[in-house]
Design an enzyme around this catalytic site. Structure first.
Site: not given
Length: 966
Positions: A782, A801-803
């Site tokens: 992530a 942010f990319h979970s």
């Protein structure tokens, strides 16, 4: 013959004087133009002309050339007056130089004279059309003038008469001129990108030095013209080649050849010129078709969210295995032109609307292209010159492909994902490809020859070589993205430093051409291995230096490898070689796509394994070369100066000049202004752009640009944005968006960090940024960008942010805790632009929106979210909207507007809103908020181009200042 003097004019001449006075006049008037403007400017407007967009006196204390001769009266008038007077001596100087150097049957003097005239006209262009009058035309004239300086300088050196003193001065001045370009560019970047105080003053001194050297170079003609008289009679015999210097003609020619690299010694013919252009373009077509295959394959696993089955077409390249069948080999080698024409289906594929059929069309084109090129090299293997010419065309075509991608912001204009609507030049590209194939392809026959060495080892070398060329060198910015670590800038930038990659490729190719036995040694291979390790393990400039070494080596060893492979069974060397190359391509994708492939976890995050395997394959090829050479007598390799090498070297020089010109045009201005600066508004957005491929398999950068511009977005986080892999075309969407929208850009964690990408674009300066890889023990990594922006004089933190995936619940829990602590530790106003994979008000949402993070949801009542969220703190939120995506991607664009509190009163209001939930979420009608706080009306109702406000139909607006105080 008795020479005439001034007192004794030639018979019948009414007036006579030495031609050297033309040189004197040109030098004196040209210097007067610049020096008079400098003196007048310093006298009348000193503080104004030393001031730039960042600093003024005393940090900057010496003006640049452009500031001195620019728009201010009267210095601009002084400059333009004297530069106009310079034009007469200038045209006379160019004409006299032509008369001095012209010889029957020689084309170079005509070419140099044409360049001289061209430079004179373009000088007038950038002189009388300033950047204020028309910025684009000013730049076009200036770039044209600078580009033409190289052939003018080298051409004059090559044509210098037998005058050792003049040749020496020209070499010295030319070296000083081109040597000055390096610190000039360095200090310009220090000023423009890093904003170093005083850097522009240092830059100005180097800029003025270039002016002095440029004029001084032409002033040397006074030594040559001293034997000319006007009305013009050659009294010294120099135009007839008489040498009175006492130095041998051979020595003088060697001195000139050394200075020009021998390029101008070509026996120029139009036929060979057209043949070289056609060959190089044909090589470019091969790389265009090959690099486009991965893109159209990648479309399908994107929409299937896993293996689709269409990935099998990656094996299109193994068609040379068919050459193991003798009738097939005979047919192909006897009908090369037909086979090459069939390969152009890869360029025609853009006409196929259906993604599935377009994929199969490209796959067929790649298959025929690999088959045709392999058969062609094999059929030429007993003709060393022709074989080398084809290999050079293949490799110079790669350099041209990388340069073309740079000019089109990392898209190749003839790719199957391009068409007229997004900037493609497919029709022109296809037409030129047909002409090139017809011009260059013909069957000449061959003799069977199978030298010593191993075809299997040769195939290993070809596999490693092609993978290295494709994965690292098919775009000039790929290795730069590997070493990028955010702001402040500590490493190279795609613009302008991408040229260093092109320069290393050029130098490597020429070195391998001149010294093949040297680059084939184990010692040079060892240096390349060190370079590969440095690129893989280190960041910033040091990591990029390793990449430069590797780029040099890959191009240097390519010639020996391909020559060796062409002299063996093509089914083994190229068929097996391309098969192993395909395995490397898949390996190179699996390190990040491990969640979607069987056995993926075993290669998870192992780009180092990919690099080691590539170098081992190349090592096998080197072992094969050393074994082959050890069986025969060793002969020292000396630089070969055959005609075709010089033509291809000239092509490389032109490609490099083209790249530099485009780098000048693309250089960032860094003078960006938010859309509503008067309202202190930040319009922030989050968008998952699905690797810049729209639903119909077209490149979507321009459609993304249009929506971001029309929504007046100041700061945007882009997810699924890392395209620097073979399967994604080695692209970088952020380069186009940043330049066209006028924004700073942080590319985010690079491709060697094994994520799908997160990028940040901002109208506000990025003061600092840090890249994070959040805890991911099981699933995908992530990525997060933590950036500090200078927003209207206040520092604001933005997190992009990319979970992780839905299937990996523990990963997402750990990531939510990490991200929340990171945001909670920030004492500044903050915005989170994110992809969280959670339901509103449930699960990990309560960690992100909590006392731990201090963040608030931009719209808690938005029940329809699952992935994209905008959170904030210590800002006044004033508007929120969701905008439908049309067919650009699979996710909408979410946007919010915030006011940056600056005064104590504004900060007090924000504190009230932070603690009072009712006040914070108080919604109002749009006519209750200032105009600068409102979203564009363009997207109301049905909107435009499939984009409209949806879910809520209209944007939400929140309490303005006076209501918040109530």
């Amino acid at each position: 013959m008795v020479s005439s003097t001034y007192k004794d004019k030639p018979s019948g001449a009414l007036f006579a004087f030495s031609a050297k006075w033309v040189s004197y006049a040109h030098t004196i008037v040209a210097y007067t133009a610049f020096i008079s403007a400098l003196v007048v400017g310093i006298s009348l407007h000193y503080h104004k002309i030393v001031k730039n967009e960042f600093y003024g006196y005393p940090q900057e204390w010496f003006p640049s050339v452009s500031a001195t001769i620019g728009d201010r009266y009267p210095e601009r008038s002084f400059f333009q007056l004297f530069i106009a007077l310079t034009s007469g001596p200038r045209f006379a100087l160019v004409g006299l130089w032509y008369l001095l150097t012209a010889k029957p049957g020689k084309v170079l003097p005509k070419f140099v004279a044409g360049v001289g005239l061209f430079r004179t006209f373009t000088c007038g262009g950038w002189t009388y059309v300033t950047s204020t009058d028309d910025h684009d035309w000013h730049d076009i004239f200036m770039i044209s003038y600078l580009v033409a300086t190289l052939p003018w300088t080298l051409g004059c050196i090559a044509l210098s008469p037998a005058n050792p003193k003049a040749i020496k001065y020209r070499n010295y001045i030319a070296s000083a001129f081109f040597g000055t370009l390096i610190p000039l560019v360095y200090y310009f970047i220090q000023h423009k990108v890093h904003r170093v105080a005083g850097a522009y003053t240092t830059y100005a001194f180097f800029e003025w030095s270039l002016i002095l050297y440029d004029v001084a170079f032409d002033a040397v003609t006074v030594l040559d013209f001293s034997t000319f008289e006007i009305v013009v009679r050659d009294v010294g015999g120099l135009s007839q080649g008489v040498n009175k210097s006492g130095m041998s003609d051979v020595a003088l020619e060697e001195q000139k050849t050394k200075a020009t690299g021998g390029i101008f010694n070509i026996k120029f013919t139009w036929r060979e010129t057209f043949d070289t252009i056609a060959e190089v373009y044909h090589g470019y077509v091969f790389w265009s078709i090959l690099t486009g295959l991965g893109l159209v394959i990648w479309y399908f696993p994107l929409w299937f969210m896993g293996i689709s089955g269409y990935e099998a077409l990656v094996m299109s390249t193994i068609s040379p295995l068919l050459l193991s069948i003798k009738p097939v080999r005979s047919f192909v080698t006897n009908h090369l032109r037909i086979c090459h024409f069939l390969s152009l289906a890869g360029l025609l594929a853009y006409r196929v609307e259906s993604p599935i059929y377009r994929l199969f069309t490209v796959g067929f084109g790649v298959s025929m292209s690999c088959l045709s090129w392999s058969a062609q090299l094999y059929s030429e293997n007993v003709h060393e010159t022709r074989l080398e010419s084809k290999i050079l065309a293949w490799l110079v075509g790669l350099v041209l492909s990388s340069a073309a991608k740079f000019a089109w912001w990392t898209n190749n204009p003839v790719w199957p994902i391009m068409h007229a609507e997004n900037g493609g030049q497919n029709e022109i590209g296809l037409l030129l490809a047909l002409i090139a194939a017809w011009r260059t392809i013909e069957y000449r026959g061959r003799k069977e020859r199978e030298p010593g060495g191993s075809a299997f080892l040769s195939a290993l070398g070809v596999a490693g070589l092609f993978f290295g060329l494709h994965s690292l060198l098919s775009d000039s910015s790929t290795m730069i993205s590997w070493v990028w670590e955010g702001y402040p800038v500590r490493g190279p930038l795609a613009v302008p430093h991408g040229w260093f990659t092109i320069a290393a490729m050029t130098a490597g190719l020429l070195t391998g051409l001149a010294y093949p036995s040297l680059v084939s040694t184990w010692s040079v291979y060892g240096i390349a291995c060190v370079g590969a390790a440095i690129l893989t393990l280190y960041a910033n400039w040091f990591g990029y230096y390793g990449g430069i070494v590797l780029a040099f080596y890959l191009m240097a060893i390519a010639g020996p490898f391909l020559k060796n492979a062409a002299k063996r069974s093509p089914a083994t060397t190229f068929g097996l070689g391309f098969f192993l190359y395909n395995i490397m391509v898949l390996f190179h994708v699996w390190v990040v796509a491990y969640a979607f492939v069987p056995g993926g976890p075993y290669v998870r995050e192992h780009t180092d394994w990919v690099m080691i395997t590539m170098m081992l394959l190349i090592g096998a090829g080197v072992f094969n070369l050393t074994c082959t050479s050890s069986r025969g007598p060793q002969t020292p390799q000396r630089p070969n100066s055959s005609q075709h090498q010089r033509y291809h070297t000239s092509a490389l020089a032109l490609i490099n000049l083209f790249f530099l010109a485009m780098a000048y045009l693309r250089f960032p201005t860094n003078d960006y202004v938010p859309y509503h600066a008067d309202s202190q508004i930040i319009t922030a957005g989050i968008w998952t752009i699905h690797f810049s491929l729209d639903n119909d398999m077209w490149s979507s950068e321009k459609r993304i640009r249009n929506l971001l511009k029309e929504l007046e977005v100041d700061v945007v986080g882009l997810l699924e944005s890392d395209l620097q892999r073979i399967i994604m075309g080695n692209r970088d969407t952020t380069q186009f968006l940043a330049q066209d929208l006028g924004m700073y850009v942080d590319y985010g964690p690079g491709p060697n960090k094994h994520t799908w990408g997160a990028a940040l674009l901002s109208k506000f300066p990025i003061v600092n940024s840090t890249h994070h890889l959040l805890p991911s023990p099981v699933g995908e990594l992530a990525p997060m960008i933590q950036a500090t922006l200078d927003c209207y004089g206040e520092l604001v933190d933005v997190f992009v942010f990319h979970s992780g995936q839905e299937e990996d619940a523990e990963d997402r829990r750990l990531q939510s805790e990490y991200a929340s602590k990171l945001m909670g530790n920030s004492p500044r106003p903050s915005i989170l632009l994110s992809y969280l994979v959670t339901q509103p008000q449930q699960g990990n949402y309560k960690t992100y929106v909590s006392d731990l993070s201090g963040m608030h949801d931009v719209e808690p009542g938005d029940w329809d979210r699952w992935c994209e969220y905008i959170l904030y703190k210590r800002l006044q939120r004033v508007a929120y909207a969701r905008v439908s995506r049309s067919t650009i991607t699979d996710t909408e664009l979410q946007v919010a507007k915030f006011v940056v509190p600056r005064s104590q009163e504004e900060k007090a209001l924000v504190s009230i809103l932070e603690t009072n939930e009712l006040a914070r979420d108080w919604k109002v009608q749009k006519d209750k908020v200032p105009v600068g706080w409102r979203f564009p009306a363009l997207f109301r109702g049905k909107g435009v181009r499939g984009h409209c406000y949806h879910v809520f139909d209209e944007p939400y607006y929140y309490s303005p200042k006076e209501l918040g105080q109530e």
